[in-house]
Scaffold this motif. Structure first.
Motif, PDB file in Angstrom:
ATOM      1  N   ILE A 140     -20.130   4.661  35.104  1.00 38.03           N
ATOM      2  CA  ILE A 140     -18.962   4.045  34.474  1.00 38.03           C
ATOM      3  C   ILE A 140     -18.840   4.513  33.018  1.00 38.03           C
ATOM      4  O   ILE A 140     -17.813   5.062  32.612  1.00 38.03           O
ATOM      5  CB  ILE A 140     -19.035   2.504  34.522  1.00 38.03           C
ATOM      6  CG1 ILE A 140     -19.200   1.998  35.969  1.00 38.03           C
ATOM      7  CG2 ILE A 140     -17.802   1.887  33.842  1.00 38.03           C
ATOM      8  CD1 ILE A 140     -18.047   2.309  36.888  1.00 38.03           C
ATOM      9  N   ASN A 141     -19.891   4.282  32.225  1.00 32.84           N
ATOM     10  CA  ASN A 141     -19.885   4.691  30.815  1.00 32.84           C
ATOM     11  C   ASN A 141     -20.989   5.718  30.593  1.00 32.84           C
ATOM     12  O   ASN A 141     -22.144   5.472  30.953  1.00 32.84           O
ATOM     13  CB  ASN A 141     -20.138   3.491  29.890  1.00 32.84           C
ATOM     14  CG  ASN A 141     -19.011   2.479  29.979  1.00 32.84           C
ATOM     15  OD1 ASN A 141     -19.191   1.411  30.557  1.00 32.84           O
ATOM     16  ND2 ASN A 141     -17.854   2.801  29.445  1.00 32.84           N
ATOM     17  N   ASP A 142     -20.609   6.857  30.004  1.00 38.13           N
ATOM     18  CA  ASP A 142     -21.594   7.901  29.734  1.00 38.13           C
ATOM     19  C   ASP A 142     -21.862   8.015  28.235  1.00 38.13           C
ATOM     20  O   ASP A 142     -21.263   7.303  27.423  1.00 38.13           O
ATOM     21  CB  ASP A 142     -21.143   9.235  30.344  1.00 38.13           C
ATOM     22  CG  ASP A 142     -19.827   9.747  29.777  1.00 38.13           C
ATOM     23  OD1 ASP A 142     -19.500   9.425  28.617  1.00 38.13           O
ATOM     24  OD2 ASP A 142     -19.132  10.486  30.488  1.00 38.13           O
ATOM     25  N   VAL A 143     -22.744   8.936  27.874  1.00 37.40           N
ATOM     26  CA  VAL A 143     -23.123   9.100  26.460  1.00 37.40           C
ATOM     27  C   VAL A 143     -22.002   9.698  25.621  1.00 37.40           C
ATOM     28  O   VAL A 143     -22.108   9.730  24.399  1.00 37.40           O
ATOM     29  CB  VAL A 143     -24.395   9.974  26.298  1.00 37.40           C
ATOM     30  CG1 VAL A 143     -25.587   9.300  26.937  1.00 37.40           C
ATOM     31  CG2 VAL A 143     -24.185  11.361  26.843  1.00 37.40           C
ATOM     32  N   TYR A 144     -20.953  10.162  26.266  1.00 34.94           N
ATOM     33  CA  TYR A 144     -19.858  10.813  25.546  1.00 34.94           C
ATOM     34  C   TYR A 144     -18.699   9.850  25.262  1.00 34.94           C
ATOM     35  O   TYR A 144     -17.662  10.256  24.761  1.00 34.94           O
ATOM     36  CB  TYR A 144     -19.373  12.035  26.329  1.00 34.94           C
ATOM     37  CG  TYR A 144     -20.538  12.943  26.628  1.00 34.94           C
ATOM     38  CD1 TYR A 144     -21.092  13.738  25.627  1.00 34.94           C
ATOM     39  CD2 TYR A 144     -21.137  12.960  27.889  1.00 34.94           C
ATOM     40  CE1 TYR A 144     -22.194  14.537  25.872  1.00 34.94           C
ATOM     41  CE2 TYR A 144     -22.241  13.757  28.143  1.00 34.94           C
ATOM     42  CZ  TYR A 144     -22.757  14.539  27.136  1.00 34.94           C
ATOM     43  OH  TYR A 144     -23.866  15.322  27.381  1.00 34.94           O
ATOM     44  N   GLY A 145     -18.866   8.590  25.622  1.00 36.86           N
ATOM     45  CA  GLY A 145     -17.854   7.588  25.327  1.00 36.86           C
ATOM     46  C   GLY A 145     -16.804   7.420  26.405  1.00 36.86           C
ATOM     47  O   GLY A 145     -15.860   6.647  26.224  1.00 36.86           O
ATOM     48  N   SER A 146     -16.941   8.116  27.507  1.00 34.69           N
ATOM     49  CA  SER A 146     -15.962   7.971  28.597  1.00 34.69           C
ATOM     50  C   SER A 146     -16.200   6.668  29.364  1.00 34.69           C
ATOM     51  O   SER A 146     -17.337   6.244  29.531  1.00 34.69           O
ATOM     52  CB  SER A 146     -16.053   9.151  29.563  1.00 34.69           C
ATOM     53  OG  SER A 146     -15.659  10.326  28.915  1.00 34.69           O
ATOM     54  N   ASP A 147     -15.109   6.099  29.839  1.00 33.39           N
ATOM     55  CA  ASP A 147     -15.145   4.834  30.561  1.00 33.39           C
ATOM     56  C   ASP A 147     -14.310   4.984  31.831  1.00 33.39           C
ATOM     57  O   ASP A 147     -13.095   5.153  31.757  1.00 33.39           O
ATOM     58  CB  ASP A 147     -14.576   3.729  29.662  1.00 33.39           C
ATOM     59  CG  ASP A 147     -14.674   2.346  30.296  1.00 33.39           C
ATOM     60  OD1 ASP A 147     -14.647   2.235  31.531  1.00 33.39           O
ATOM     61  OD2 ASP A 147     -14.747   1.369  29.525  1.00 33.39           O
ATOM     62  N   LEU A 148     -14.966   4.936  32.976  1.00 29.95           N
ATOM     63  CA  LEU A 148     -14.263   5.127  34.248  1.00 29.95           C
ATOM     64  C   LEU A 148     -13.169   4.095  34.462  1.00 29.95           C
ATOM     65  O   LEU A 148     -12.126   4.408  35.046  1.00 29.95           O
ATOM     66  CB  LEU A 148     -15.251   5.098  35.418  1.00 29.95           C
ATOM     67  CG  LEU A 148     -14.651   5.349  36.802  1.00 29.95           C
ATOM     68  CD1 LEU A 148     -14.000   6.732  36.877  1.00 29.95           C
ATOM     69  CD2 LEU A 148     -15.729   5.212  37.875  1.00 29.95           C
ATOM     70  N   TYR A 149     -13.351   2.874  33.973  1.00 23.52           N
ATOM     71  CA  TYR A 149     -12.313   1.860  34.131  1.00 23.52           C
ATOM     72  C   TYR A 149     -11.038   2.253  33.379  1.00 23.52           C
ATOM     73  O   TYR A 149      -9.927   2.007  33.846  1.00 23.52           O
ATOM     74  CB  TYR A 149     -12.793   0.496  33.652  1.00 23.52           C
ATOM     75  CG  TYR A 149     -13.845  -0.121  34.546  1.00 23.52           C
ATOM     76  CD1 TYR A 149     -13.587  -0.387  35.882  1.00 23.52           C
ATOM     77  CD2 TYR A 149     -15.101  -0.431  34.049  1.00 23.52           C
ATOM     78  CE1 TYR A 149     -14.554  -0.946  36.701  1.00 23.52           C
ATOM     79  CE2 TYR A 149     -16.069  -0.993  34.865  1.00 23.52           C
ATOM     80  CZ  TYR A 149     -15.793  -1.243  36.185  1.00 23.52           C
ATOM     81  OH  TYR A 149     -16.752  -1.791  37.002  1.00 23.52           O
ATOM     82  N   GLU A 150     -11.192   2.892  32.220  1.00 29.21           N
ATOM     83  CA  GLU A 150     -10.022   3.314  31.443  1.00 29.21           C
ATOM     84  C   GLU A 150      -9.413   4.594  32.008  1.00 29.21           C
ATOM     85  O   GLU A 150      -8.198   4.689  32.170  1.00 29.21           O
ATOM     86  CB  GLU A 150     -10.411   3.506  29.974  1.00 29.21           C
ATOM     87  CG  GLU A 150     -10.775   2.197  29.308  1.00 29.21           C
ATOM     88  CD  GLU A 150     -11.314   2.378  27.904  1.00 29.21           C
ATOM     89  OE1 GLU A 150     -11.332   3.521  27.388  1.00 29.21           O
ATOM     90  OE2 GLU A 150     -11.721   1.360  27.309  1.00 29.21           O
ATOM     91  N   THR A 151     -10.234   5.599  32.310  1.00 29.97           N
ATOM     92  CA  THR A 151      -9.693   6.861  32.821  1.00 29.97           C
ATOM     93  C   THR A 151      -9.094   6.665  34.217  1.00 29.97           C
ATOM     94  O   THR A 151      -8.098   7.302  34.555  1.00 29.97           O
ATOM     95  CB  THR A 151     -10.768   7.966  32.865  1.00 29.97           C
ATOM     96  OG1 THR A 151     -11.864   7.524  33.683  1.00 29.97           O
ATOM     97  CG2 THR A 151     -11.258   8.314  31.471  1.00 29.97           C
ATOM     98  N   GLY A 152      -9.700   5.777  35.001  1.00 30.93           N
ATOM     99  CA  GLY A 152      -9.155   5.510  36.329  1.00 30.93           C
ATOM    100  C   GLY A 152      -7.772   4.883  36.255  1.00 30.93           C
ATOM    101  O   GLY A 152      -6.869   5.252  37.020  1.00 30.93           O
TER     102      GLY A 152
END
Length: 183
Positions: free
Chosen positions: A165-177
């Motif tokens: 869901i959240n990686d070390v690069y600040g991405s958030d699957l809930y937001e990108t999805g």
């Protein structure tokens, strides 16, 4: 999509290779802990005492397993809502906790701590506790047994299905999805 197989405890190189949206099968040992256990962790640290296990490199699963039926290692073991642990998570990440498993979004403070301390947040499928229990190969209660289902348990798992869901690069699957869905 390719499914990656990863092992706990997590190494930094593995954490850095994981991207939000990746599907993984996790094997190794993880530790269950919910709200009450997290509160005790932080109280223990404030009192200058050691946690009941060394969390460096480890993964905490936000789960309170149900009692094992006869002949089984564990009952249902689905994820609980992760935001309930948000107040405690940055402290544990600062002690080199490297992974968390749960369901639902994390606070901005937790997402910043995930980046700062190089960790990862995995999502497990809610409502699938009976299915997830089939990936458990060992069960050992290690602390806070007075908390009942919220005791800290060391689980051995094999090929537990998770999403990053959240990686070390600040991405958030809930937001990108959500963004992808709107397009």
């Amino acid at each position: 999509m390719e499914i990656r197989r990863i092992q706990s405890p997590l190494e930094d190189a593995v954490i850095e290779s994981l991207k939000s949206g990746d599907k993984v099968f996790l094997s190794g040992y993880i530790y269950t802990a919910r709200d009450a256990a997290h509160k005790r962790f932080v109280e223990t640290l404030k009192e200058g005492r050691a946690l009941p296990f060394d969390i460096a490199g480890q993964i905490i699963y936000y789960c309170g397993p149900t009692p094992a039926p006869p002949g089984k290692i564990i009952g249902a073991c689905g994820p609980t809502t992760s935001s309930r642990m948000d107040a405690y998570t940055p402290t544990l990440l600062s002690l080199r906790l490297k992974g968390m498993i749960g369901k639902g979004k994390r606070s901005e403070t937790v997402k910043d701590a995930i980046k700062k301390y190089k960790a990862v947040y995995f999502g497990a499928t809610g409502g699938a506790g009976a299915l997830l229990s089939k990936t458990v190969v060992s069960f050992e209660s290690i602390a806070y047994e007075d908390l009942g289902p919220e005791a800290v348990v060391r689980l051995g798992v094999k090929d537990m299905p998770l999403f990053v869901i959240n990686d070390v690069y600040g991405s958030d699957l809930y937001e990108t999805g959500m963004t992808r869905y709107k397009e």
